[in-house]
Design a protein around this motif. Structure first.
Motif, PDB file in Angstrom:
ATOM      1  N   ARG A 184      38.253  37.066  33.303  1.00 20.59           N
ATOM      2  CA  ARG A 184      37.975  37.118  31.868  1.00 20.59           C
ATOM      3  C   ARG A 184      37.066  38.299  31.528  1.00 20.59           C
ATOM      4  O   ARG A 184      37.306  39.025  30.569  1.00 20.59           O
ATOM      5  N   ILE A 185      36.027  38.466  32.343  1.00 22.95           N
ATOM      6  CA  ILE A 185      35.107  39.580  32.102  1.00 22.95           C
ATOM      7  C   ILE A 185      35.840  40.911  32.233  1.00 22.95           C
ATOM      8  O   ILE A 185      35.716  41.792  31.378  1.00 22.95           O
ATOM      9  N   CYS A 186      36.626  41.020  33.287  1.00 20.81           N
ATOM     10  CA  CYS A 186      37.355  42.271  33.511  1.00 20.81           C
ATOM     11  C   CYS A 186      38.263  42.583  32.331  1.00 20.81           C
ATOM     12  O   CYS A 186      38.424  43.748  31.943  1.00 20.81           O
ATOM     13  N   SER A 187      38.845  41.538  31.784  1.00 24.43           N
ATOM     14  CA  SER A 187      39.736  41.715  30.649  1.00 24.43           C
ATOM     15  C   SER A 187      38.994  42.289  29.440  1.00 24.43           C
ATOM     16  O   SER A 187      39.476  43.205  28.773  1.00 24.43           O
ATOM     17  N   ILE A 188      37.812  41.733  29.189  1.00 23.76           N
ATOM     18  CA  ILE A 188      36.999  42.246  28.075  1.00 23.76           C
ATOM     19  C   ILE A 188      36.619  43.704  28.312  1.00 23.76           C
ATOM     20  O   ILE A 188      36.766  44.562  27.429  1.00 23.76           O
ATOM     21  N   LEU A 189      36.134  43.978  29.520  1.00 21.22           N
ATOM     22  CA  LEU A 189      35.689  45.340  29.835  1.00 21.22           C
ATOM     23  C   LEU A 189      36.852  46.320  29.667  1.00 21.22           C
ATOM     24  O   LEU A 189      36.686  47.431  29.156  1.00 21.22           O
ATOM     25  N   LYS A 190      38.037  45.880  30.067  1.00 23.84           N
ATOM     26  CA  LYS A 190      39.210  46.733  29.978  1.00 23.84           C
ATOM     27  C   LYS A 190      39.569  47.006  28.507  1.00 23.84           C
ATOM     28  O   LYS A 190      39.801  48.156  28.112  1.00 23.84           O
ATOM     29  N   LYS A 191      39.588  45.925  27.724  1.00 20.04           N
ATOM     30  CA  LYS A 191      39.914  46.059  26.298  1.00 20.04           C
ATOM     31  C   LYS A 191      38.960  47.026  25.602  1.00 20.04           C
ATOM     32  O   LYS A 191      39.369  47.891  24.815  1.00 20.04           O
ATOM     33  N   LEU A 192      37.670  46.859  25.894  1.00 18.12           N
ATOM     34  CA  LEU A 192      36.679  47.714  25.245  1.00 18.12           C
ATOM     35  C   LEU A 192      36.786  49.152  25.743  1.00 18.12           C
ATOM     36  O   LEU A 192      36.632  50.101  24.975  1.00 18.12           O
ATOM     37  N   ALA A 193      37.091  49.305  27.021  1.00 17.05           N
ATOM     38  CA  ALA A 193      37.227  50.652  27.589  1.00 17.05           C
ATOM     39  C   ALA A 193      38.370  51.391  26.910  1.00 17.05           C
ATOM     40  O   ALA A 193      38.299  52.600  26.683  1.00 17.05           O
ATOM     41  N   GLU A 194      39.442  50.636  26.571  1.00 22.05           N
ATOM     42  CA  GLU A 194      40.569  51.249  25.877  1.00 22.05           C
ATOM     43  C   GLU A 194      40.146  51.809  24.521  1.00 22.05           C
ATOM     44  O   GLU A 194      40.741  52.748  24.004  1.00 22.05           O
ATOM     45  N   GLU A 195      39.103  51.170  23.956  1.00 25.75           N
ATOM     46  CA  GLU A 195      38.587  51.676  22.678  1.00 25.75           C
ATOM     47  C   GLU A 195      37.481  52.709  22.891  1.00 25.75           C
ATOM     48  O   GLU A 195      36.783  53.091  21.952  1.00 25.75           O
ATOM     49  N   LEU A 197      25.367  42.398  29.620  1.00 22.15           N
ATOM     50  CA  LEU A 197      25.272  41.039  30.173  1.00 22.15           C
ATOM     51  C   LEU A 197      26.563  40.652  30.892  1.00 22.15           C
ATOM     52  O   LEU A 197      26.531  40.067  31.974  1.00 22.15           O
ATOM     53  N   CYS A 198      27.698  40.995  30.280  1.00 20.87           N
ATOM     54  CA  CYS A 198      28.986  40.729  30.937  1.00 20.87           C
ATOM     55  C   CYS A 198      29.053  41.442  32.284  1.00 20.87           C
ATOM     56  O   CYS A 198      29.493  40.882  33.289  1.00 20.87           O
ATOM     57  N   ASN A 199      28.614  42.674  32.301  1.00 18.70           N
ATOM     58  CA  ASN A 199      28.665  43.446  33.537  1.00 18.70           C
ATOM     59  C   ASN A 199      27.724  42.864  34.588  1.00 18.70           C
ATOM     60  O   ASN A 199      28.051  42.825  35.771  1.00 18.70           O
ATOM     61  N   ALA A 200      26.563  42.403  34.158  1.00 21.84           N
ATOM     62  CA  ALA A 200      25.620  41.781  35.088  1.00 21.84           C
ATOM     63  C   ALA A 200      26.229  40.510  35.678  1.00 21.84           C
ATOM     64  O   ALA A 200      26.073  40.227  36.875  1.00 21.84           O
ATOM     65  N   THR A 201      26.946  39.755  34.854  1.00 19.20           N
ATOM     66  CA  THR A 201      27.615  38.542  35.345  1.00 19.20           C
ATOM     67  C   THR A 201      28.712  38.891  36.334  1.00 19.20           C
ATOM     68  O   THR A 201      28.851  38.267  37.387  1.00 19.20           O
ATOM     69  N   LYS A 202      29.467  39.921  35.979  1.00 15.14           N
ATOM     70  CA  LYS A 202      30.556  40.377  36.854  1.00 15.14           C
ATOM     71  C   LYS A 202      30.004  40.768  38.225  1.00 15.14           C
ATOM     72  O   LYS A 202      30.558  40.396  39.265  1.00 15.14           O
ATOM     73  N   MET A 221      30.077  37.213  49.454  1.00 16.25           N
ATOM     74  CA  MET A 221      29.359  36.518  50.526  1.00 16.25           C
ATOM     75  C   MET A 221      30.199  35.379  51.095  1.00 16.25           C
ATOM     76  O   MET A 221      30.158  35.099  52.289  1.00 16.25           O
ATOM     77  N   LEU A 222      30.938  34.725  50.210  1.00 12.81           N
ATOM     78  CA  LEU A 222      31.780  33.605  50.647  1.00 12.81           C
ATOM     79  C   LEU A 222      33.096  34.092  51.242  1.00 12.81           C
ATOM     80  O   LEU A 222      33.899  33.307  51.715  1.00 12.81           O
ATOM     81  N   LYS A 223      33.321  35.409  51.190  1.00 14.61           N
ATOM     82  CA  LYS A 223      34.587  36.029  51.612  1.00 14.61           C
ATOM     83  C   LYS A 223      35.765  35.464  50.827  1.00 14.61           C
ATOM     84  O   LYS A 223      36.825  35.168  51.376  1.00 14.61           O
ATOM     85  N   VAL A 224      35.531  35.274  49.555  1.00 17.01           N
ATOM     86  CA  VAL A 224      36.594  34.871  48.647  1.00 17.01           C
ATOM     87  C   VAL A 224      36.942  36.099  47.816  1.00 17.01           C
ATOM     88  O   VAL A 224      36.045  36.857  47.421  1.00 17.01           O
ATOM     89  N   SER A 225      38.227  36.309  47.550  1.00 17.21           N
ATOM     90  CA  SER A 225      38.622  37.512  46.830  1.00 17.21           C
ATOM     91  C   SER A 225      38.167  37.440  45.371  1.00 17.21           C
ATOM     92  O   SER A 225      37.953  36.365  44.829  1.00 17.21           O
ATOM     93  N   VAL A 226      38.017  38.609  44.771  1.00 11.70           N
ATOM     94  CA  VAL A 226      37.463  38.709  43.423  1.00 11.70           C
ATOM     95  C   VAL A 226      38.478  39.406  42.534  1.00 11.70           C
ATOM     96  O   VAL A 226      38.437  40.618  42.353  1.00 11.70           O
ATOM     97  N   PRO A 227      39.421  38.636  41.964  1.00 13.11           N
ATOM     98  CA  PRO A 227      40.527  39.264  41.232  1.00 13.11           C
ATOM     99  C   PRO A 227      40.118  39.763  39.838  1.00 13.11           C
ATOM    100  O   PRO A 227      39.353  39.112  39.134  1.00 13.11           O
ATOM    101  N   ASP A 228      40.652  40.927  39.444  1.00  9.69           N
ATOM    102  CA  ASP A 228      40.425  41.448  38.101  1.00  9.69           C
ATOM    103  C   ASP A 228      41.316  40.748  37.089  1.00  9.69           C
ATOM    104  O   ASP A 228      41.015  40.695  35.907  1.00  9.69           O
ATOM    105  N   SER A 229      42.454  40.257  37.583  1.00  6.82           N
ATOM    106  CA  SER A 229      43.320  39.458  36.731  1.00  6.82           C
ATOM    107  C   SER A 229      44.017  38.442  37.617  1.00  6.82           C
ATOM    108  O   SER A 229      44.087  38.599  38.830  1.00  6.82           O
ATOM    109  N   MET A 230      44.514  37.384  37.009  1.00  5.32           N
ATOM    110  CA  MET A 230      45.164  36.341  37.813  1.00  5.32           C
ATOM    111  C   MET A 230      46.191  35.591  36.987  1.00  5.32           C
ATOM    112  O   MET A 230      46.331  35.824  35.797  1.00  5.32           O
TER     113      MET A 230
END
Length: 590
Positions: A476-487, A567-572, A581-590
């Motif tokens: 969700r965060i990546c989606s927002i960042l992407k949308k805003l980057a497009e602008e 704040l979104c970026n800090a959360t990301k 740390m958990l070795k779980v993948s971190v998808p930008d979209s799913m």
RNA sequence: GCGCCAGUAGCUCAGUUGGAUAGAGUGCUUGGCUACGAACCAAGAGGUCGGGGGUUCGAAUCCCUUCUGGCGCACCA
């Protein structure tokens, strides 16, 4: 070598400041006569469960009721009156509440600083130097190389690997280690099992009796068949011992390779694979036996050499006060353990003592952490005691006991037995269950509780599994960042954001949680409880989802938008770091 | 017989080492997309913290006792 990071631990820093302020206030109050002159009592600064009771709270007034001889609220009033000015501290105001709690509320600056720090530190946000670079050895899984890994190893792997990550992030120098039990009785049994299967191939299933205590698994047949296909010569199979040795020499390296491959698939790689055989061949076992004998920790009886387990394990809670079938008083001798059998072959206990001696003395680890199955708990006290007997410190050997995994299918437990070879292997589990899901699931419970692994649920791969809930927040965060980057709007300088803008409850709750990350890692490290990190990840995702529903990022005034973007970026960043740390993948979209 | 681990909402579990009105998830009841991703959020109902004593300003947490479940007590590992 100690890496150099800029460390930031917002809660720890604020707690230290709170403690200093309160101590200063107490001195001033005693100076002015508002409180009697006494030694300050022990008191706590903690994070209240409910934010309406402050960001931090102290029980100093209540803890001091006895020494000052005054009601807690009176003490609290005297303390607050004597408090120095709060300018330049992380706090904006202080309140007295309830039975005498002193509640401190963060200034807006603290929230902005946290967002800035997470943005600035990026992939390193969360790291601290709490461990001061001390050398820690974390040994986990160490599965028997006579066969494939089972469900318990899957749990131990996720637990040990994540514990190692937590220690690493908390500033320890961590070595991940696998102890290969490639010697001893089980290898003999392995050889006999292989030989029996081999001879069955030569002479027919019924012509050869399979050893009663042999390994029944299908993998033994497969290995025997492979060996037969390569070297098949039934006539040369006369010498039983030679045949067994040849089969072990063929099969064991393949099994160990298999363990490595399966663990790599499970995203676990070790720094050290330590074979037990090295201890025997290199004389380390003999050396340790001599040391124990020299310190009087052993004696001879019935042709065997015994270790005085009763004497040395007492301080660690001798948990074998009696043996099966024995009632009432049990003598010390009955609690002792054999180190060298009457036939001259050392037991596994002897090798294990030598192994831990090697960790501490030969390789100089400050602390050794072993992740063991709960069925080995009887071994803990005597291993620690053995370290003392060698002149080392048993307290530096820490054993994390892990309870069993109970496999559920159709809501009912599935009976597992290694002997009959019907156990679910790690490899077959990972064929069905996504790695992300397995890694997360096995770290959801603390090690001490029995875990139910619901196979149907894990396979289902939907949002019932909390790992997707966490990954979704990141997407969700990546989606927002992407949308805003497009602008053309990007998160440039978090430092430029105006602190007073992030003042909504949902924003502050989210920031508090981001701020708690470094302390959470330290907590996981010092309590040997990596399951805290999975729960932290879930809670962080929850705080983000709440923020998302109540605060818009895109269509608000530019200054507020920048602040929320930061704040979104800090959360990301924080989600990324905890999932890594958990070795779980971190998808930008799913 | 002895020891280790556990017992908290219908179910699965948290509870930051003794703090404020015991919390989540799931299930059940209900509400929210013409919106930056609804794999989301909000509200409601649901509790003798296994039972009983004790320690103190204060206990799910510490001590004693008792009940229940899992595991362990080899010249196996």
């Amino acid at each position: 070598m100690q890496k150099n990071y800029l460390y930031y631990n917002p809660f720890a820093t604020a707690m230290d400041e709170a403690r200093a302020l309160l101590t200063q206030a107490a001195r001033a109050a005693m100076e002015s006569g508002a409180l009697p002159q006494r030694d300050l009592p022990d008191f706590a600064v903690e994070i209240p469960a409910d934010v309406k009771n402050g960001d931090l709270a102290s029980n100093l007034a209540m803890a001091g009721a006895r020494v000052f001889g005054l009601p807690p609220r009176k003490i609290a009033e005297a303390l607050c009156a004597a408090l120095p000015a709060l300018d330049g501290t992380p706090f904006a105001r202080v309140e007295i509440a309830g039975p005498g709690f002193i509640n401190l509320f963060f200034a807006q600056r603290w929230f902005a600083d946290t967002v800035f720090a997470a943005n600035a530190l990026g992939d390193d946000y969360g790291r601290t130097n709490y461990g001061a670079g001390r050398k820690y050895n974390v040994e986990f899984v160490s599965a028997n190389p006579t066969g494939p890994m089972h469900l318990g190893n899957a749990r131990g792997g996720a637990l040990g690997d994540c514990l190692a990550a937590a220690l690493d992030w908390a500033g320890y120098d961590v070595t991940r280690e696998f102890y290969i039990n490639d010697a001893g009785n089980q290898i003999v049994k392995f050889g006999k099992s292989l030989a029996a299967r081999y001879l069955q191939i030569c002479h027919g299933e019924d012509a050869v009796v399979f050893p009663e205590d042999g390994y029944q698994g299908e993998d033994i047949r497969v290995l025997a068949q492979q060996f037969f296909d390569l070297n098949g010569d039934c006539a040369a199979a006369g010498d039983a011992e030679a045949l067994q040795n040849a089969l072990v020499a063929y099969a064991l390296p393949r099994n160990i390779e298999g363990l490595k491959n399966d663990l790599a698939k499970y995203r676990i790689t070790y720094d050290v694979w330590f074979p037990e055989s090295r201890l025997h061949a290199g004389g380390a076992v003999r050396e340790v036996l001599e040391k124990l004998a020299a310190s009087g920790a052993t004696y001879e009886k019935d042709g065997a050499i015994w270790y005085r387990a009763a004497r040395y394990s007492e301080k660690y809670g001798a948990n074998r006060n009696a043996r099966k079938g024995l009632d009432g008083e049990v003598t010390d001798e009955e609690k002792d353990e054999v180190l060298v059998r009457a036939n001259g072959i050392p037991t596994y206990l002897a090798a294990d003592i030598a192994y831990h001696y090697n960790k501490f003395v030969t390789r100089g680890f400050d602390t050794a952490i072993d992740v063991w199955g709960a069925d080995h708990h009887g071994h803990v006290a005597r291993m620690k005691g053995a370290m003392d007997a060698l002149g080392l410190d048993g307290e530096k050997l820490n054993v994390v006991l892990m309870q069993f995994v109970r496999l559920l299918q159709d809501g009912k437990p599935v009976r597992m037995s290694k002997r009959t070879g019907k156990a679910i292997t790690l490899s077959s589990l990972l064929d069905e269950v996504p790695i992300d899901s397995a890694r997360f699931f096995f770290n959801l419970r603390e090690s001490g509780s029995i875990m139910d692994f619901d196979l149907d649920l894990a396979v289902k791969q939907d949002s019932d599994n909390p790992v997707y809930y966490v990954q979704y927040a990141h997407a969700r965060i990546c989606s927002i960042l992407k949308k805003l980057a497009e602008e053309g709007i990007v998160c440039t300088d978090a430092a430029a954001c105006e602190p007073s803008l992030l003042s909504e409850d949902a924003e502050k709750a989210l920031i508090r949680h981001i701020a708690a990350f470094p302390a959470e890692i330290i907590g996981a490290a010092k309590n040997y409880d990596p399951a805290r990190l999975t729960r932290y990840a879930v809670e962080l995702a929850t705080q983000y989802h709440k923020f998302y529903t109540s605060c818009r990022v895109k269509d608000v005034a530019p200054a507020l938008r920048s602040a929320r973007l930061a704040l979104c970026n800090a959360t990301k960043i924080t989600l990324h770091n905890v999932l890594t740390m958990l070795k779980v993948s971190v998808p930008d979209s799913m």
